[in-house]
Design an enzyme around this catalytic site. Structure first.
Site, PDB file in Angstrom:
ATOM      1  N   HIS A  57     -26.755  39.901  -3.919  1.00 35.62           N
ATOM      2  CA  HIS A  57     -25.714  40.350  -4.851  1.00 35.62           C
ATOM      3  C   HIS A  57     -26.280  40.547  -6.256  1.00 35.62           C
ATOM      4  O   HIS A  57     -27.329  40.004  -6.600  1.00 35.62           O
ATOM      5  CB  HIS A  57     -24.565  39.338  -4.909  1.00 35.62           C
ATOM      6  CG  HIS A  57     -23.614  39.460  -3.746  1.00 35.62           C
ATOM      7  ND1 HIS A  57     -23.888  38.934  -2.498  1.00 35.62           N
ATOM      8  CD2 HIS A  57     -22.395  40.051  -3.647  1.00 35.62           C
ATOM      9  CE1 HIS A  57     -22.889  39.200  -1.685  1.00 35.62           C
ATOM     10  NE2 HIS A  57     -21.965  39.879  -2.350  1.00 35.62           N
ATOM     11  N   LYS A  92     -22.859  37.485 -10.364  1.00 39.50           N
ATOM     12  CA  LYS A  92     -21.964  36.779  -9.435  1.00 39.50           C
ATOM     13  C   LYS A  92     -22.036  35.279  -9.694  1.00 39.50           C
ATOM     14  O   LYS A  92     -23.133  34.721  -9.801  1.00 39.50           O
ATOM     15  CB  LYS A  92     -22.371  37.111  -7.985  1.00 39.50           C
ATOM     16  CG  LYS A  92     -21.438  36.506  -6.954  1.00 39.50           C
ATOM     17  CD  LYS A  92     -21.666  37.116  -5.582  1.00 39.50           C
ATOM     18  CE  LYS A  92     -20.816  36.438  -4.523  1.00 39.50           C
ATOM     19  NZ  LYS A  92     -19.372  36.504  -4.806  1.00 39.50           N
ATOM     20  N   GLY A 102     -11.909  43.243 -15.243  1.00 37.34           N
ATOM     21  CA  GLY A 102     -13.155  42.968 -14.524  1.00 37.34           C
ATOM     22  C   GLY A 102     -13.574  44.179 -13.703  1.00 37.34           C
ATOM     23  O   GLY A 102     -12.853  45.179 -13.630  1.00 37.34           O
ATOM     24  N   THR A 143     -13.307  35.173  -4.600  1.00 34.99           N
ATOM     25  CA  THR A 143     -13.980  34.343  -3.582  1.00 34.99           C
ATOM     26  C   THR A 143     -13.981  32.873  -4.014  1.00 34.99           C
ATOM     27  O   THR A 143     -13.332  32.502  -4.982  1.00 34.99           O
ATOM     28  CB  THR A 143     -15.406  34.878  -3.347  1.00 34.99           C
ATOM     29  OG1 THR A 143     -16.018  35.151  -4.606  1.00 34.99           O
ATOM     30  CG2 THR A 143     -15.365  36.147  -2.533  1.00 34.99           C
TER      31      THR A 143
HETATM   32  P1  NAP Z   1     -15.546  40.122 -13.073  1.00 37.63           P
HETATM   33  O1  NAP Z   1     -16.039  41.491 -13.455  1.00 37.63           O
HETATM   34  O2  NAP Z   1     -16.110  38.921 -13.765  1.00 37.63           O
HETATM   35  O3  NAP Z   1     -13.951  40.164 -13.260  1.00 37.63           O
HETATM   36  C1  NAP Z   1     -13.125  39.036 -13.272  1.00 37.63           C
HETATM   37  C2  NAP Z   1     -12.056  39.321 -14.309  1.00 37.63           C
HETATM   38  O4  NAP Z   1     -11.014  38.325 -14.216  1.00 37.63           O
HETATM   39  C3  NAP Z   1     -12.607  39.253 -15.748  1.00 37.63           C
HETATM   40  O5  NAP Z   1     -12.072  40.312 -16.517  1.00 37.63           O
HETATM   41  C4  NAP Z   1     -12.082  37.886 -16.223  1.00 37.63           C
HETATM   42  O6  NAP Z   1     -11.930  37.824 -17.619  1.00 37.63           O
HETATM   43  C5  NAP Z   1     -10.732  37.876 -15.533  1.00 37.63           C
HETATM   44  N1  NAP Z   1     -10.096  36.563 -15.491  1.00 37.63           N
HETATM   45  C6  NAP Z   1     -10.665  35.316 -15.536  1.00 37.63           C
HETATM   46  N2  NAP Z   1      -9.705  34.374 -15.474  1.00 37.63           N
HETATM   47  C7  NAP Z   1      -8.516  35.018 -15.410  1.00 37.63           C
HETATM   48  C8  NAP Z   1      -7.158  34.596 -15.345  1.00 37.63           C
HETATM   49  N3  NAP Z   1      -6.821  33.293 -15.357  1.00 37.63           N
HETATM   50  N4  NAP Z   1      -6.178  35.538 -15.261  1.00 37.63           N
HETATM   51  C9  NAP Z   1      -6.471  36.834 -15.259  1.00 37.63           C
HETATM   52  N5  NAP Z   1      -7.746  37.325 -15.324  1.00 37.63           N
HETATM   53  C10 NAP Z   1      -8.753  36.404 -15.402  1.00 37.63           C
HETATM   54  O7  NAP Z   1     -15.736  39.869 -11.524  1.00 37.63           O
HETATM   55  P2  NAP Z   1     -15.675  40.934 -10.314  1.00 37.63           P
HETATM   56  O8  NAP Z   1     -17.044  41.397  -9.977  1.00 37.63           O
HETATM   57  O9  NAP Z   1     -14.612  41.934 -10.592  1.00 37.63           O
HETATM   58  O10 NAP Z   1     -15.247  39.957  -9.128  1.00 37.63           O
HETATM   59  C11 NAP Z   1     -14.007  39.254  -9.168  1.00 37.63           C
HETATM   60  C12 NAP Z   1     -13.914  38.373  -7.925  1.00 37.63           C
HETATM   61  O11 NAP Z   1     -13.852  39.214  -6.780  1.00 37.63           O
HETATM   62  C13 NAP Z   1     -15.127  37.438  -7.702  1.00 37.63           C
HETATM   63  O12 NAP Z   1     -14.670  36.221  -7.135  1.00 37.63           O
HETATM   64  C14 NAP Z   1     -15.965  38.209  -6.701  1.00 37.63           C
HETATM   65  O13 NAP Z   1     -16.796  37.365  -5.914  1.00 37.63           O
HETATM   66  C15 NAP Z   1     -14.886  38.837  -5.868  1.00 37.63           C
HETATM   67  N6  NAP Z   1     -15.243  40.041  -5.110  1.00 37.63           N
HETATM   68  C16 NAP Z   1     -14.607  40.201  -3.928  1.00 37.63           C
HETATM   69  C17 NAP Z   1     -14.826  41.338  -3.169  1.00 37.63           C
HETATM   70  C18 NAP Z   1     -14.081  41.484  -1.879  1.00 37.63           C
HETATM   71  O14 NAP Z   1     -14.240  42.524  -1.205  1.00 37.63           O
HETATM   72  N7  NAP Z   1     -13.258  40.526  -1.506  1.00 37.63           N
HETATM   73  C19 NAP Z   1     -15.718  42.319  -3.634  1.00 37.63           C
HETATM   74  C20 NAP Z   1     -16.344  42.127  -4.862  1.00 37.63           C
HETATM   75  C21 NAP Z   1     -16.092  40.997  -5.606  1.00 37.63           C
HETATM   76  P3  NAP Z   1     -13.186  37.252 -18.488  1.00 37.63           P
HETATM   77  O15 NAP Z   1     -14.347  38.145 -18.172  1.00 37.63           O
HETATM   78  O16 NAP Z   1     -12.682  37.383 -19.902  1.00 37.63           O
HETATM   79  O17 NAP Z   1     -13.409  35.843 -18.040  1.00 37.63           O
END
Ligand code: NAP
Length: 248
Positions: free
Chosen positions: A132, A136, A10, A77
């Protein structure tokens, strides 16, 4: 320190893998994404697991890691009270394990939340607009929810009453959604990364506190602080601001 990343394909996961690989004191043990066996965490001797997956996936990952004595740094989140309570129960059975749930790893965002908490004591009105990228999946953002909770707590402590609002009729959603005392408005659009404005108002003046994440690399100093310090804080910690002393 041996560190694994879940959600490694991701957007945030890829940044985390790059940040860990560039840190000389950290070794990347596993980069797992959907469908990969969690047993790789234990087989590789992982000490800290970083999770940037999805609100639906995260709890299963945390259960596995914590049950196996692995500290967790979580950016995913969508944590509500029920999820946090389940996590506390699990951690109580593994008292040496630390879990950091950080709604926002941006150091500027942590300061925005703290400044908002301070300002909340002095203003009658407070509203949040978060903006965002269109991919998201959860709304409002974890950062907005956390900020609204901090503002609500500060208002309670300073015995603030209901916010002034004469609205008598509205189209559904026009006044946002209430988190605690605070109306929160979510914008989803191409072109944005992660942004938030906290608007305070009182007679004759407003104060706007705004934070902009320009790119995902901006979250990485906070992620690394989490990884390096989570073992020092056994049990559940919500918010990177609790590691503030480790940031200097
Ligand atoms: P993203 O690009 O959709 O990445 C999520 C990744 O996790 C995808 O590759 C997804 O695979 C994978 N995944 C789904 N289920 C899984 C599992 N059971 N085991 C392992 N991997 C799995 O999302 P992102 O933008 O990186 O954001 C990820 C999370 O972080 C979100 O909840 C976002 O709101 C949060 N976030 C937090 C911050 C912070 O500072 N705390 C900042 C930015 C984002 P698939 O695509 O194949 O489903």
């Amino acid at each position: 320190m041996k560190v694994a990343v879940l959600g490694a394909k991701g957007r945030m996961g890829m940044e985390s893998v790059a940040a860990i690989n560039s840190a000389s004191d950290l070794t990347l043990t596993a980069s797992l994404d959907i469908g990969d066996p969690l047993e790789q965490l234990t087989k590789s001797g992982t000490e800290v697991m970083v999770d940037f997956t999805t609100p639906d996936a995260v709890m299963k990952n945390l259960e596995f890691a914590i049950s196996n004595g692995i500290h967790v740094v979580v950016g995913t989140t969508g944590f509500n009270d029920a999820k946090l309570s389940n996590l506390k129960d699990l951690l109580s059975k593994h008292p040496k394990v630390g879990a950091l749930i950080a709604p926002n790893f941006g150091l500027g965002a942590v300061l925005m939340m703290q400044f908002s908490q301070t300002a909340a004591k002095y203003f009658e009105s407070a509203e949040i607009i978060e903006l965002h990228h269109a991919n998201k999946v959860d709304a409002p953002s974890g950062t907005a929810i956390r900020t609204a909770q901090m503002i609500t707590d500060a208002r309670k402590q300073s015995k603030k009453g209901a916010m002034p609002d004469a609205t008598k009729s509205e189209l559904s959603g026009a006044r946002g959604t209430k988190v605690g005392d605070v109306p929160v408005h979510s914008v989803r659009s191409h072109g944005y990364v992660a942004h938030q404005e906290v608007i305070f108002g009182d007679a004759g003046e407003t104060l706007t506190i705004r934070h902009d994440s320009i790119n995902r690399a901006g979250f990485m100093p906070g992620v690394l602080i989490g990884i390096r310090n989570v073992a020092k804080y056994p049990g559940l910690t919500v918010g990177l601001e609790n590691y503030m002393e480790d940031m200097k």
